[in-house]
Design a protein around this motif. Structure first.
Motif, mmCIF file in Angstrom:
data_model
loop_
_atom_site.group_PDB
_atom_site.id
_atom_site.type_symbol
_atom_site.label_atom_id
_atom_site.label_comp_id
_atom_site.label_asym_id
_atom_site.label_seq_id
_atom_site.Cartn_x
_atom_site.Cartn_y
_atom_site.Cartn_z
ATOM 1 N N VAL A 1 0.863 -1.193 0.000
ATOM 2 C CA VAL A 1 0.000 0.000 0.000
ATOM 3 C C VAL A 1 0.894 1.235 0.000
ATOM 4 C CG1 VAL A 1 -1.745 1.299 1.270
ATOM 5 C CG2 VAL A 1 -1.844 -1.207 1.220
ATOM 6 N N ARG A 2 0.648 2.148 -0.915
ATOM 7 C CA ARG A 2 1.412 3.392 -0.980
ATOM 8 C C ARG A 2 0.681 4.477 -0.218
ATOM 9 N NH1 ARG A 2 1.741 7.851 -4.529
ATOM 10 N NH2 ARG A 2 0.162 6.982 -5.945
ATOM 11 N N ALA A 3 1.425 5.313 0.485
ATOM 12 C CA ALA A 3 0.823 6.407 1.259
ATOM 13 C C ALA A 3 1.044 7.741 0.562
ATOM 14 C CB ALA A 3 1.426 6.446 2.661
ATOM 15 N N LEU A 4 -0.007 8.567 0.556
ATOM 16 C CA LEU A 4 0.061 9.940 0.061
ATOM 17 C C LEU A 4 -0.456 10.832 1.184
ATOM 18 C CD1 LEU A 4 0.574 11.927 -2.289
ATOM 19 C CD2 LEU A 4 -1.801 11.544 -2.996
ATOM 20 N N VAL A 5 0.378 11.759 1.647
ATOM 21 C CA VAL A 5 0.109 12.541 2.851
ATOM 22 C C VAL A 5 -0.183 13.992 2.491
ATOM 23 C CG1 VAL A 5 1.075 13.312 5.059
ATOM 24 C CG2 VAL A 5 1.615 11.021 4.186
ATOM 25 N N VAL A 6 -1.173 14.579 3.181
ATOM 26 C CA VAL A 6 -1.463 16.004 3.034
ATOM 27 C C VAL A 6 -1.192 16.701 4.357
ATOM 28 C CG1 VAL A 6 -3.246 17.737 2.660
ATOM 29 C CG2 VAL A 6 -3.217 15.698 1.254
ATOM 30 N N ASP A 7 -0.435 17.782 4.313
ATOM 31 C CA ASP A 7 -0.172 18.574 5.505
ATOM 32 C C ASP A 7 0.111 20.008 5.075
ATOM 33 O OD1 ASP A 7 0.630 17.803 8.631
ATOM 34 O OD2 ASP A 7 1.536 19.670 7.934
#
Length: 385
Positions: A30-36
């Motif tokens: 599973v690939r993670a894409l983060v918003v901050d």
């Protein structure tokens, strides 16, 4: 040839919890894409990071189009943002759970609906209501913001009725915006937490109860499994299951509990992976981070059994010397890649052992070097019972 598309997990918030979720997601494919909103958020060191504010709907629209499911790194993501995203992509836990956990009044009310007793509490919107509530609840008590408070923030301890003016001076300005809540002070015997996980199809599991110690309102040491809990484990599991089902919850959450006269009282709920569950990375068959990814993606949940005993040290402000931990047997160091700052969580370490006597020996060997003699003594006394 296997042409299965790699699932993408979107994470709102880029702190250490997102970082550990991303690290747990990778072995599952599973690939993670983060918003901050911060370009230097520490999760960006291990996962792709999108810099955007919670109201930047153009960026969030693009984000939603790139992910299969969205989850949270922390509970203060605006519920409006979560609801907006939920119209475009699967969001777990559901925005309702996030909204309840963001409001201490709604949270305490829900606890009681689920059969979990709480300290006495009363909503406060005016200075006169504070006096009325103190007359009813008495002192000592704790005045808290209903929203945006965690790790001891947004709180004022009222030791006597004479402290009411100081409490209102500290927090009264927030009453009109978000409201306040007065809670009776609990002379508890110890603090426990239960970390639970519920899958997309209702599968439910908990890890063993964890005993916690705090410094200035921030978790500093956890011991798992908590010793001498007896029937409290089953009771905590029952309460967590009831809460999860009432919210139709998907993912990992923590229920923070006080023990008083052998009974559990509800303190707070965290709708996310939790600091007191960090020991599960090395100390459980499946960590809270891996099981959260499994739950929200829709994979079967993993075994939550403890492998032995674990003690987790939280590093606040700055990291200590790593050598005493790295030199110890079955000890594990976690540096979050953050710049030092007072009150900031910058890392943790977990010491594992097959039984109580070995854990006592390993902790005793590093306690002084870590500057944690007093807290380690408390943990050792708990283990020795």
């Amino acid at each position: 040839m296997n042409d299965r598309r790699q699932p993408v997990l979107g994470i709102l918030g880029g702190g250490q919890l997102a970082r550990m979720l991303a690290l747990a997601a990778a072995p599952l494919g599973v690939r993670a894409l983060v918003v901050d909103s911060a370009a230097d958020a520490c999760a960006g060191q291990v996962a792709e990071l999108v810099k955007a504010d919670w109201t930047d709907y153009a960026a969030l629209e693009a984000f939603a189009g790139q992910v299969d499911v969205v989850t949270f790194d922390f509970e203060n993501v605006p519920a409006d943002t979560a609801h907006w995203l939920a119209k475009r992509v699967a969001v777990f836990p559901a925005p309702r759970a996030l909204a309840v956990a963001q409001d201490r009044l709604a949270e305490k009310t829900l606890f009681r609906e689920c059969g979990l007793q709480t300290p006495d509490f009363k909503a406060i919107d005016t200075r006169a209501e504070l006096d009325e509530a103190l007359a009813l609840i008495g002192a000592p008590a704790i005045l808290k913001t209903r929203r945006l408070g965690y790790d001891g923030k947004g709180q004022f301890r009222i030791r006597s009725l004479a402290d009411a003016d100081a409490a209102w001076a500290a927090l009264g300005a927030q009453a009109s915006a978000h409201g306040l809540i007065l809670e009776a002070f609990v002379p508890f015997e110890r603090e426990l937490s239960v970390i639970a996980v519920r899958g997309r199809h209702g599968e439910f599991r908990t890890w063993p109860l964890t005993q916690n110690w705090h410094t200035d309102g921030v978790l500093s040491l956890s011991l798992a499994p908590a010793p001498d809990v007896g029937a409290l484990q089953d009771r905590a599991t029952e309460l967590a299951r009831t809460l999860a089902e009432k919210l139709d919850y998907v993912g990992v959450f923590a229920l923070e509990l006080f023990v008083k006269n052998g009974e559990l009282l509800g303190n707070e709920m965290a709708p996310r992976v939790h600091n007191s569950g960090h020991w599960t990375i090395e100390g459980a068959v499946t960590s809270q981070f891996e099981n959260h990814v499994r739950a929200v993606i829709g994979l079967p949940l993993g075994d939550t059994s403890a492998r032995g005993l674990s003690a987790m040290f939280n590093w606040i402000g700055e990291l200590p010397d790593a050598d005493p931990v790295l030199e110890a047997v079955d000890a594990h160091w976690h540096d979050y890649g953050k710049q030092p700052r007072p009150g900031r969580k910058v890392g943790h370490a977990t010491v594992c052992a097959p039984n109580a006597s070995v854990l006592m020996e390993r902790l005793g060997g590093i306690a002084h070097a870590l500057g944690r003699d007093q807290q380690v003594d408390a943990a050792l006394r708990a283990v020795a019972k």
